[in-house]
Write a protein that holds these residues in place. Sequence first.
Motif, PDB file in Angstrom:
ATOM      1  N   HIS A  86       0.834  -1.201   0.000  1.00 51.74           N
ATOM      2  CA  HIS A  86       0.000   0.000   0.000  1.00 51.74           C
ATOM      3  C   HIS A  86       0.865   1.245   0.000  1.00 51.74           C
ATOM      4  CE1 HIS A  86       0.248   1.944   4.006  1.00 51.74           C
ATOM      5  NE2 HIS A  86       0.492   0.742   4.485  1.00 51.74           N
ATOM      6  N   GLN A  87       0.294   2.285  -0.575  1.00 50.87           N
ATOM      7  CA  GLN A  87       0.830   3.635  -0.471  1.00 50.87           C
ATOM      8  C   GLN A  87      -0.338   4.562  -0.196  1.00 50.87           C
ATOM      9  OE1 GLN A  87       3.333   4.462  -4.037  1.00 50.87           O
ATOM     10  NE2 GLN A  87       4.875   4.981  -2.515  1.00 50.87           N
ATOM     11  N   HIS A  88      -0.173   5.443   0.776  1.00 54.54           N
ATOM     12  CA  HIS A  88      -1.227   6.392   1.144  1.00 54.54           C
ATOM     13  C   HIS A  88      -2.549   5.668   1.422  1.00 54.54           C
ATOM     14  CE1 HIS A  88       1.604   9.478  -0.089  1.00 54.54           C
ATOM     15  NE2 HIS A  88       1.711   8.886  -1.258  1.00 54.54           N
ATOM     16  N   ASN A  89      -2.437   4.496   2.065  1.00 55.31           N
ATOM     17  CA  ASN A  89      -3.615   3.708   2.441  1.00 55.31           C
ATOM     18  C   ASN A  89      -4.486   3.340   1.240  1.00 55.31           C
ATOM     19  OD1 ASN A  89      -2.835   3.714   5.102  1.00 55.31           O
ATOM     20  ND2 ASN A  89      -4.143   5.425   5.677  1.00 55.31           N
ATOM     21  N   HIS A  90      -3.835   2.990   0.142  1.00 49.22           N
ATOM     22  CA  HIS A  90      -4.544   2.459  -1.026  1.00 49.22           C
ATOM     23  C   HIS A  90      -3.748   1.275  -1.566  1.00 49.22           C
ATOM     24  CE1 HIS A  90      -7.303   2.474  -4.415  1.00 49.22           C
ATOM     25  NE2 HIS A  90      -6.249   2.281  -5.203  1.00 49.22           N
ATOM     26  N   PRO A  91      -4.429   0.152  -1.892  1.00 46.64           N
ATOM     27  CA  PRO A  91      -3.707  -1.035  -2.359  1.00 46.64           C
ATOM     28  C   PRO A  91      -3.045  -0.811  -3.717  1.00 46.64           C
ATOM     29  CG  PRO A  91      -5.935  -1.581  -1.644  1.00 46.64           C
ATOM     30  CD  PRO A  91      -5.870  -0.091  -1.746  1.00 46.64           C
ATOM     31  N   HIS A  92      -1.839  -1.324  -3.845  1.00 49.81           N
ATOM     32  CA  HIS A  92      -1.091  -1.328  -5.099  1.00 49.81           C
ATOM     33  C   HIS A  92      -0.678  -2.772  -5.395  1.00 49.81           C
ATOM     34  CE1 HIS A  92      -0.949   2.929  -4.272  1.00 49.81           C
ATOM     35  NE2 HIS A  92      -0.161   3.193  -5.306  1.00 49.81           N
ATOM     36  N   ILE A  93      -0.747  -3.166  -6.652  1.00 41.50           N
ATOM     37  CA  ILE A  93      -0.301  -4.488  -7.089  1.00 41.50           C
ATOM     38  C   ILE A  93       1.060  -4.357  -7.763  1.00 41.50           C
ATOM     39  CG2 ILE A  93      -0.777  -6.438  -8.626  1.00 41.50           C
ATOM     40  CD1 ILE A  93      -3.704  -5.983  -8.281  1.00 41.50           C
ATOM     41  N   LEU A  94       1.983  -5.269  -7.451  1.00 35.27           N
ATOM     42  CA  LEU A  94       3.290  -5.282  -8.093  1.00 35.27           C
ATOM     43  C   LEU A  94       3.183  -6.008  -9.425  1.00 35.27           C
ATOM     44  CD1 LEU A  94       5.719  -6.026  -5.104  1.00 35.27           C
ATOM     45  CD2 LEU A  94       4.861  -3.825  -5.953  1.00 35.27           C
ATOM     46  N   LEU A  95       3.465  -5.290 -10.502  1.00 31.77           N
ATOM     47  CA  LEU A  95       3.390  -5.838 -11.853  1.00 31.77           C
ATOM     48  C   LEU A  95       4.752  -5.723 -12.534  1.00 31.77           C
ATOM     49  CD1 LEU A  95       0.053  -4.296 -13.215  1.00 31.77           C
ATOM     50  CD2 LEU A  95       0.396  -6.595 -12.277  1.00 31.77           C
ATOM     51  N   LEU A  96       5.087  -6.734 -13.306  1.00 23.95           N
ATOM     52  CA  LEU A  96       6.274  -6.674 -14.146  1.00 23.95           C
ATOM     53  C   LEU A  96       5.909  -6.013 -15.464  1.00 23.95           C
ATOM     54  CD1 LEU A  96       7.706 -10.238 -13.473  1.00 23.95           C
ATOM     55  CD2 LEU A  96       8.810  -8.085 -12.847  1.00 23.95           C
ATOM     56  N   GLN A  97       6.808  -5.179 -15.961  1.00 21.38           N
ATOM     57  CA  GLN A  97       6.593  -4.533 -17.252  1.00 21.38           C
ATOM     58  C   GLN A  97       7.753  -4.858 -18.181  1.00 21.38           C
ATOM     59  OE1 GLN A  97       6.608  -0.223 -17.387  1.00 21.38           O
ATOM     60  NE2 GLN A  97       5.207  -0.183 -19.128  1.00 21.38           N
ATOM     61  N   ILE A  98       7.392  -5.249 -19.404  1.00 16.84           N
ATOM     62  CA  ILE A  98       8.374  -5.544 -20.441  1.00 16.84           C
ATOM     63  C   ILE A  98       8.281  -4.426 -21.473  1.00 16.84           C
ATOM     64  CG2 ILE A  98       9.173  -7.247 -22.113  1.00 16.84           C
ATOM     65  CD1 ILE A  98       7.410  -9.281 -20.560  1.00 16.84           C
ATOM     66  N   GLY A  99       9.371  -3.729 -21.709  1.00 15.14           N
ATOM     67  CA  GLY A  99       9.312  -2.593 -22.627  1.00 15.14           C
ATOM     68  C   GLY A  99       8.485  -1.472 -22.023  1.00 15.14           C
ATOM     69  N   ASP A 100       7.701  -0.820 -22.875  1.00 12.80           N
ATOM     70  CA  ASP A 100       6.912   0.312 -22.415  1.00 12.80           C
ATOM     71  C   ASP A 100       5.413   0.033 -22.367  1.00 12.80           C
ATOM     72  OD1 ASP A 100       9.180   1.954 -22.170  1.00 12.80           O
ATOM     73  OD2 ASP A 100       9.122   2.425 -24.319  1.00 12.80           O
ATOM     74  N   THR A 101       5.000  -1.171 -22.782  1.00 14.70           N
ATOM     75  CA  THR A 101       3.559  -1.392 -22.891  1.00 14.70           C
ATOM     76  C   THR A 101       3.067  -2.660 -22.202  1.00 14.70           C
ATOM     77  OG1 THR A 101       3.916  -2.487 -25.029  1.00 14.70           O
ATOM     78  CG2 THR A 101       3.397  -0.134 -25.077  1.00 14.70           C
ATOM     79  N   PHE A 102       3.801  -3.753 -22.279  1.00 18.29           N
ATOM     80  CA  PHE A 102       3.270  -5.050 -21.850  1.00 18.29           C
ATOM     81  C   PHE A 102       3.467  -5.246 -20.350  1.00 18.29           C
ATOM     82  CE2 PHE A 102       3.559  -9.722 -21.337  1.00 18.29           C
ATOM     83  CZ  PHE A 102       2.296 -10.038 -21.799  1.00 18.29           C
ATOM     84  N   PHE A 103       2.355  -5.547 -19.654  1.00 17.98           N
ATOM     85  CA  PHE A 103       2.375  -5.792 -18.216  1.00 17.98           C
ATOM     86  C   PHE A 103       2.027  -7.255 -17.938  1.00 17.98           C
ATOM     87  CE2 PHE A 103       1.352  -1.361 -18.845  1.00 17.98           C
ATOM     88  CZ  PHE A 103       2.125  -0.703 -17.904  1.00 17.98           C
ATOM     89  N   LYS A 104       2.575  -7.779 -16.852  1.00 14.79           N
ATOM     90  CA  LYS A 104       2.238  -9.155 -16.484  1.00 14.79           C
ATOM     91  C   LYS A 104       2.295  -9.320 -14.969  1.00 14.79           C
ATOM     92  CE  LYS A 104       5.130 -12.368 -17.684  1.00 14.79           C
ATOM     93  NZ  LYS A 104       6.029 -13.205 -18.491  1.00 14.79           N
TER      94      LYS A 104
END
Length: 227
Positions: A86-104
């Motif tokens: 969390h940051q500022h009491n809001h959930p965040h998900i850790l995502l991997l990014q390949i290049g500038d567009t693709f998330f996984k």
Amino acid sequence: GPEEAQALPPVAYAPTVAPPPTATASSVDVALGDVCQLYNLEEYTFGVKEPVMEKDRTVAARMVRFREIYEREGMRRSVEGILLVHQHNHPHILLLQIGDTFFKVPGGRLRPGEDEVSGLKRKLTRKLGWGGVGYTPQWEIGALVAQWWRPNFEPTMFPYCPPHITQPKELKKQFLVVLPPQFKFAVPKNFKLLAVPLFDLYDNPQRYGAVISCLPEFLSHFTFQYL
């Protein structure tokens, strides 16, 4: 601030054989129920490690490889780990990014006969684990959050198996990963690791794809505790 995804810059560190703190029994128990304890992003350490190369250069090539695996092993089984901070009491998900567009979401294919929990721990270690000789990160796998079916050798997946499909090509399961108060991650040099707020993911398939943009809905039955 939480208004946009937080890039996590690589920080050099020297791996040791001493393991990081593990989740307490109470934090595991609550994450398996309706309450999920989240710790501040600033409590975690992010380093770098050697690249983990992607097997396919294009989506079309990926579908060809999926077909080859299906013909050899049957339905593909894959797992992904949802890592929440969390940051500022809001959930965040850790995502991997390949290049500038693709998330996984971190994870991948299970080996034939491999159980889901062991396979997910192996994949998380390969994608985000660090350690010295004889050390393996102590991942705690929690609740099953979502299941996705791939009816055909196409990119589209569904949160159900269409009734006319008797031989689905893939079943993907997404599990909550219970993070301890502190943890050391190692990010492959060819990836970026982003902490993305749920409100940025929600109803945003154009940027993150249908599967990832649905995660806020699947996570909505949890009550988050910010520690």
